[in-house]
Design an enzyme around this catalytic site. Sequence first.
Site, PDB file in Angstrom:
ATOM      1  N   HIS A  48     -30.898 -16.794  27.349  1.00 49.46           N
ATOM      2  CA  HIS A  48     -30.589 -16.392  28.637  1.00 49.46           C
ATOM      3  C   HIS A  48     -29.121 -16.077  28.695  1.00 49.46           C
ATOM      4  O   HIS A  48     -28.369 -16.542  28.176  1.00 49.46           O
ATOM      5  CB  HIS A  48     -30.884 -17.551  29.792  1.00 49.46           C
ATOM      6  CG  HIS A  48     -31.121 -16.886  31.170  1.00 49.46           C
ATOM      7  ND1 HIS A  48     -29.802 -16.738  31.953  1.00 49.46           N
ATOM      8  CD2 HIS A  48     -32.003 -16.222  31.940  1.00 49.46           C
ATOM      9  CE1 HIS A  48     -30.585 -16.271  33.172  1.00 49.46           C
ATOM     10  NE2 HIS A  48     -31.698 -15.836  33.278  1.00 49.46           N
ATOM     11  N   GLU A 104     -39.701 -16.807  31.364  1.00 42.99           N
ATOM     12  CA  GLU A 104     -40.590 -15.990  30.788  1.00 42.99           C
ATOM     13  C   GLU A 104     -41.771 -16.540  29.969  1.00 42.99           C
ATOM     14  O   GLU A 104     -42.846 -16.459  29.976  1.00 42.99           O
ATOM     15  CB  GLU A 104     -40.144 -14.847  30.242  1.00 42.99           C
ATOM     16  CG  GLU A 104     -39.076 -14.013  30.892  1.00 42.99           C
ATOM     17  CD  GLU A 104     -39.788 -13.154  31.957  1.00 42.99           C
ATOM     18  OE1 GLU A 104     -40.758 -13.823  32.870  1.00 42.99           O
ATOM     19  OE2 GLU A 104     -39.369 -12.185  32.293  1.00 42.99           O
TER      20      GLU A 104
HETATM   21  N1  ACO Z   1     -34.256 -14.911  19.844  1.00 38.81           N
HETATM   22  C1  ACO Z   1     -33.471 -15.005  18.911  1.00 38.81           C
HETATM   23  N2  ACO Z   1     -32.016 -14.642  19.017  1.00 38.81           N
HETATM   24  C2  ACO Z   1     -31.646 -14.503  20.066  1.00 38.81           C
HETATM   25  C3  ACO Z   1     -32.527 -14.751  21.209  1.00 38.81           C
HETATM   26  C4  ACO Z   1     -33.644 -15.044  21.211  1.00 38.81           C
HETATM   27  N3  ACO Z   1     -34.367 -14.828  22.177  1.00 38.81           N
HETATM   28  N4  ACO Z   1     -31.704 -14.586  22.231  1.00 38.81           N
HETATM   29  C5  ACO Z   1     -30.191 -14.395  21.717  1.00 38.81           C
HETATM   30  N5  ACO Z   1     -30.507 -14.575  20.645  1.00 38.81           N
HETATM   31  C6  ACO Z   1     -29.201 -14.591  19.721  1.00 38.81           C
HETATM   32  C7  ACO Z   1     -28.536 -12.981  19.429  1.00 38.81           C
HETATM   33  O1  ACO Z   1     -29.382 -12.278  18.514  1.00 38.81           O
HETATM   34  C8  ACO Z   1     -27.343 -12.984  19.149  1.00 38.81           C
HETATM   35  O2  ACO Z   1     -26.926 -13.427  17.793  1.00 38.81           O
HETATM   36  P1  ACO Z   1     -25.959 -12.929  16.865  1.00 38.81           P
HETATM   37  O3  ACO Z   1     -24.464 -13.130  17.716  1.00 38.81           O
HETATM   38  O4  ACO Z   1     -25.922 -13.350  15.656  1.00 38.81           O
HETATM   39  O5  ACO Z   1     -26.081 -11.361  16.972  1.00 38.81           O
HETATM   40  C9  ACO Z   1     -26.981 -14.537  20.023  1.00 38.81           C
HETATM   41  O6  ACO Z   1     -28.011 -15.032  20.113  1.00 38.81           O
HETATM   42  C10 ACO Z   1     -26.301 -14.096  21.336  1.00 38.81           C
HETATM   43  O7  ACO Z   1     -27.132 -13.010  22.205  1.00 38.81           O
HETATM   44  P2  ACO Z   1     -26.700 -12.020  23.054  1.00 38.81           P
HETATM   45  O8  ACO Z   1     -27.249 -10.540  22.996  1.00 38.81           O
HETATM   46  O9  ACO Z   1     -25.173 -12.099  23.358  1.00 38.81           O
HETATM   47  O10 ACO Z   1     -27.101 -12.721  24.364  1.00 38.81           O
HETATM   48  P3  ACO Z   1     -27.522 -12.247  25.836  1.00 38.81           P
HETATM   49  O11 ACO Z   1     -26.897 -12.989  26.763  1.00 38.81           O
HETATM   50  O12 ACO Z   1     -27.033 -10.705  25.989  1.00 38.81           O
HETATM   51  O13 ACO Z   1     -28.840 -12.351  25.936  1.00 38.81           O
HETATM   52  C11 ACO Z   1     -31.327 -12.139  26.545  1.00 38.81           C
HETATM   53  C12 ACO Z   1     -29.894 -12.654  26.824  1.00 38.81           C
HETATM   54  C13 ACO Z   1     -31.375 -10.778  26.819  1.00 38.81           C
HETATM   55  C14 ACO Z   1     -32.070 -12.634  27.594  1.00 38.81           C
HETATM   56  C15 ACO Z   1     -31.572 -12.653  25.117  1.00 38.81           C
HETATM   57  O14 ACO Z   1     -31.692 -13.902  25.055  1.00 38.81           O
HETATM   58  C16 ACO Z   1     -33.257 -12.170  24.699  1.00 38.81           C
HETATM   59  O15 ACO Z   1     -33.162 -10.951  24.169  1.00 38.81           O
HETATM   60  N6  ACO Z   1     -33.861 -12.997  24.669  1.00 38.81           N
HETATM   61  C17 ACO Z   1     -35.379 -12.464  24.447  1.00 38.81           C
HETATM   62  C18 ACO Z   1     -36.028 -11.659  25.778  1.00 38.81           C
HETATM   63  C19 ACO Z   1     -36.286 -12.564  26.970  1.00 38.81           C
HETATM   64  O16 ACO Z   1     -36.843 -13.750  27.250  1.00 38.81           O
HETATM   65  N7  ACO Z   1     -35.949 -12.069  28.052  1.00 38.81           N
HETATM   66  C20 ACO Z   1     -36.122 -12.538  29.393  1.00 38.81           C
HETATM   67  C21 ACO Z   1     -34.812 -13.254  29.984  1.00 38.81           C
HETATM   68  S1  ACO Z   1     -35.371 -14.166  31.288  1.00 38.81           S
HETATM   69  C22 ACO Z   1     -35.458 -12.827  32.688  1.00 38.81           C
HETATM   70  O17 ACO Z   1     -34.415 -11.927  32.697  1.00 38.81           O
HETATM   71  C23 ACO Z   1     -36.114 -13.014  33.833  1.00 38.81           C
END
Ligand code: ACO
Length: 361
Positions: free
Chosen positions: A244, A303
């Site tokens: 998140h 989710e």
């Molecule tokens: N699975 C695997 N790795 C992940 C995940 C995940 N679900 N989420 C983040 N990471 C990793 C990224 O790959 C990144 O790694 P890196 O630095 O080696 O590249 C690191 O964690 C940081 O990620 P960011 O992209 O900076 O995190 P951000 O704050 O942008 O992400 C997000 C938030 C978009 C929700 C992300 O966690 C994600 O894509 N999750 C999966 C989709 C999801 O569940 N969405 C629903 C969110 S809840 C809502 O909106 C209602």
Amino acid sequence: MESGLENVVAAETVLSDVDGQAGRLIIRGASLDDLAGERFETVAAMLLDGFFEQPVEPGALGKAIGAARVEIFAQFAGLDPQLLTLPPTDVVRALIARLPDGDDLAAAVQLLAAPAVFVPAVIRAKRGEAPIAPRAEAAHAADVLHMLGAAEGEAAVGGLDTYLVSVIDHGLNASTFAARVVASTKAGLTSSVLAGLSALKGPLHGGAPGPVLDMLDGIGVPANAEGWIEDALDRGERLMGFGHRVYRVRDPRADALKRAVGRLAASGSANRSRIGLAEAVEQAALAILKRRKPDRPLDTNVEFYTAVLLEALGFPREAFTAVFAMGRVAGWIAHAREQAGTGRLIRPQSRYVGPRPLEAA
Ligand code: ACO
């Protein structure tokens, strides 16, 4: 500048507060844990009160939404069959787009009722089933399940209310920000809600729970969880339902929804082996993410158990984002009114980094 505007404060709000370090969500002064047993209408009234000429009281709002469900249902008779070739969220968006823009409580009530009527009707139409008419006097969540043709037991109605309340508002998330930007132009509530819905449908925001079920299907049995997850991460994929932008600990909404899933299972209306699989996948995913990303706390988000809950309630996965909108619409409307009340257009700057014309010699 952070490209995702993280840590930028772009609005002051009395509506909700997300404490990402403590894993706490406050909605109009109350914690989500205290609100998770309330009806959608009650919490929607809390959000909207103070943003219209007249006070918004839960009983009156519930009645008005009931009457609006009936009015909106009458409009559904004119649905263009061509629309049904689109995914459910896009059909619902097109149907909401036919509602006139307005800024008063009557316009807000129509928008609260619209997704609740359109979502079950669109799901049924896509299955070739006739729509089921709403009952003006019924509670909102019970009527949604009725219009879907799904079981309306106490645990099911309570489960849907818990879901709708859990997602009703959540700080300045992407869809709420989009709704506020549109509201700041004074375009009207329908336009703000459409902006919110358009932002919500992406898989990084409200489009994740369908893919959570695809993951559970792909894993099949708990023993496959670890291997499947490792392979997905090796391919560079993200695990849907985890991580998140704001929470660095478990999303409090995940717990509220998990408890609702437990109540459904106890009442015999949810598949216990599906829930067992979900729990095993969650456990394996958390352990693997912790090992692979020790510096980036990644926990369960809203989710993950949304997917399990909405599946148990009888919603098809393609429609999950539209069901999310059924709850979040109250937050979008309240934020739109709050933003419009500031009278200030949201208009940030960009920094130009492209080529410039050659200076005259
Ligand atoms: N699975 C695997 N790795 C992940 C995940 C995940 N679900 N989420 C983040 N990471 C990793 C990224 O790959 C990144 O790694 P890196 O630095 O080696 O590249 C690191 O964690 C940081 O990620 P960011 O992209 O900076 O995190 P951000 O704050 O942008 O992400 C997000 C938030 C978009 C929700 C992300 O966690 C994600 O894509 N999750 C999966 C989709 C999801 O569940 N969405 C629903 C969110 S809840 C809502 O909106 C209602």
